[in-house]
Motif scaffolding. Structure first.
Motif, PDB file in Angstrom:
ATOM      1  N   ARG A 118       0.832  -1.207   0.000  1.00  0.00           N
ATOM      2  CA  ARG A 118       0.000   0.000   0.000  1.00  0.00           C
ATOM      3  C   ARG A 118       0.868   1.259   0.000  1.00  0.00           C
ATOM      4  N   MET A 119       1.891   1.266   0.845  1.00  0.00           N
ATOM      5  CA  MET A 119       2.784   2.432   0.911  1.00  0.00           C
ATOM      6  C   MET A 119       3.518   2.620  -0.420  1.00  0.00           C
ATOM      7  N   PHE A 120       3.950   1.525  -1.015  1.00  0.00           N
ATOM      8  CA  PHE A 120       4.674   1.623  -2.278  1.00  0.00           C
ATOM      9  C   PHE A 120       3.786   2.164  -3.395  1.00  0.00           C
ATOM     10  N   ILE A 121       2.623   1.597  -3.583  1.00  0.00           N
ATOM     11  CA  ILE A 121       1.757   1.980  -4.705  1.00  0.00           C
ATOM     12  C   ILE A 121       1.267   3.416  -4.570  1.00  0.00           C
ATOM     13  N   PHE A 122       0.696   3.754  -3.433  1.00  0.00           N
ATOM     14  CA  PHE A 122       0.111   5.088  -3.267  1.00  0.00           C
ATOM     15  C   PHE A 122       1.170   6.190  -3.305  1.00  0.00           C
ATOM     16  N   ASN A 123       2.310   5.950  -2.652  1.00  0.00           N
ATOM     17  CA  ASN A 123       3.354   6.975  -2.628  1.00  0.00           C
ATOM     18  C   ASN A 123       4.066   7.112  -3.972  1.00  0.00           C
ATOM     19  N   THR A 124       4.169   6.029  -4.718  1.00  0.00           N
ATOM     20  CA  THR A 124       4.756   6.119  -6.057  1.00  0.00           C
ATOM     21  C   THR A 124       3.864   6.939  -6.981  1.00  0.00           C
ATOM     22  N   ILE A 125       2.569   6.722  -6.912  1.00  0.00           N
ATOM     23  CA  ILE A 125       1.641   7.511  -7.724  1.00  0.00           C
ATOM     24  C   ILE A 125       1.701   8.979  -7.304  1.00  0.00           C
ATOM     25  N   ALA A 126       1.760   9.227  -5.993  1.00  0.00           N
ATOM     26  CA  ALA A 126       1.857  10.607  -5.497  1.00  0.00           C
ATOM     27  C   ALA A 126       3.133  11.273  -5.992  1.00  0.00           C
ATOM     28  N   LEU A 127       4.248  10.555  -5.954  1.00  0.00           N
ATOM     29  CA  LEU A 127       5.513  11.117  -6.438  1.00  0.00           C
ATOM     30  C   LEU A 127       5.435  11.436  -7.927  1.00  0.00           C
ATOM     31  N   ALA A 128       4.845  10.552  -8.697  1.00  0.00           N
ATOM     32  CA  ALA A 128       4.697  10.795 -10.136  1.00  0.00           C
ATOM     33  C   ALA A 128       3.848  12.046 -10.385  1.00  0.00           C
TER      34      ALA A 128
END
Length: 142
Positions: A118-128
Motif C-alpha cells: 500500500r505504501m509503495f503503490i500510493f506513494n509512487t503515484i503521489a511522487l509521479a
C-alpha cells in the motif's frame, strides 16, 4: 510575510521529495524481501505525512495572500495564471490525499506485506503526480 511563506513552501518540497523516495525504496525493499513493517518504516511514513500536511497549510495560506493569484475570468485564459490558480493546487491536493491514504490505511492493516504494498503503490503515484506537476510549471524539477 509573503516572501517567508514562499521560501518555506519551496524548501519544504525538497524534504517531501526526499522522504517520498525513502518511503518508496523502504516499502519496495520490504515488499520484495518480505521484511516486517518496522518502527522505522512507520516513522518515515509519519514524517512524510507531517511534512505534506504542513506543506498543504503553507500552500493554502499562500493561495490567499499571493499577489499573483487573481480570481477573474481572464485568469483562466492565461496559462501561467491558470496553472497556479487551478492545476498546481488540484494535482498537489490529489498527491497529498494519496500520501494520507497510504499512511492511514496501512496503519490499519495486519499483514506487513500489505502495508509495504500500500505504501509503495500510493506513494509512487503521489511522487509521479508531484514530479509531473512541477515539470508542468515550466520551472523544472529543481
Amino acid at each position: 510575510m509573503y516572501t517567508g511563506l514562499l521560501h518555506s513552501h519551496s524548501v519544504l518540497r525538497y524534504f517531501i521529495l526526499i522522504l517520498l523516495v525513502v518511503v518508496i525504496i523502504q516499502s519496495l525493499l520490504g515488499l520484495v524481501n518480505k521484511k516486517p513493517y518496522t518502527r522505522m518504516d512507520n516513522r518515515v511514513g509519519l514524517f512524510l505525512f507531517i511534512c505534506t500536511h504542513t506543506q498543504l497549510l503553507l500552500g493554502l495560506v499562500l493561495y490567499f495572500v499571493s499577489p499573483f493569484v487573481q480570481f477573474s475570468g481572464a485568469a483562466m485564459k492565461e496559462p501561467s495564471t491558470r496553472y497556479w490558480l487551478v492545476e498546481h493546487n488540484t494535482a498537489m491536493l490529489i498527491a497529498i490525499v494519496l500520501i494520507t491514504l497510504a499512511r492511514t490505511t496501512s496503519k490499519k492493516m495486519a499483514v506487513d506485506q500489505a502495508k509495504h504494498k500500500r505504501m509503495f503503490i500510493f506513494n509512487t503515484i503521489a511522487l509521479a503526480i508531484i514530479l509531473v506537476t512541477i515539470w508542468l510549471s515550466g520551472r523544472g524539477i529543481v
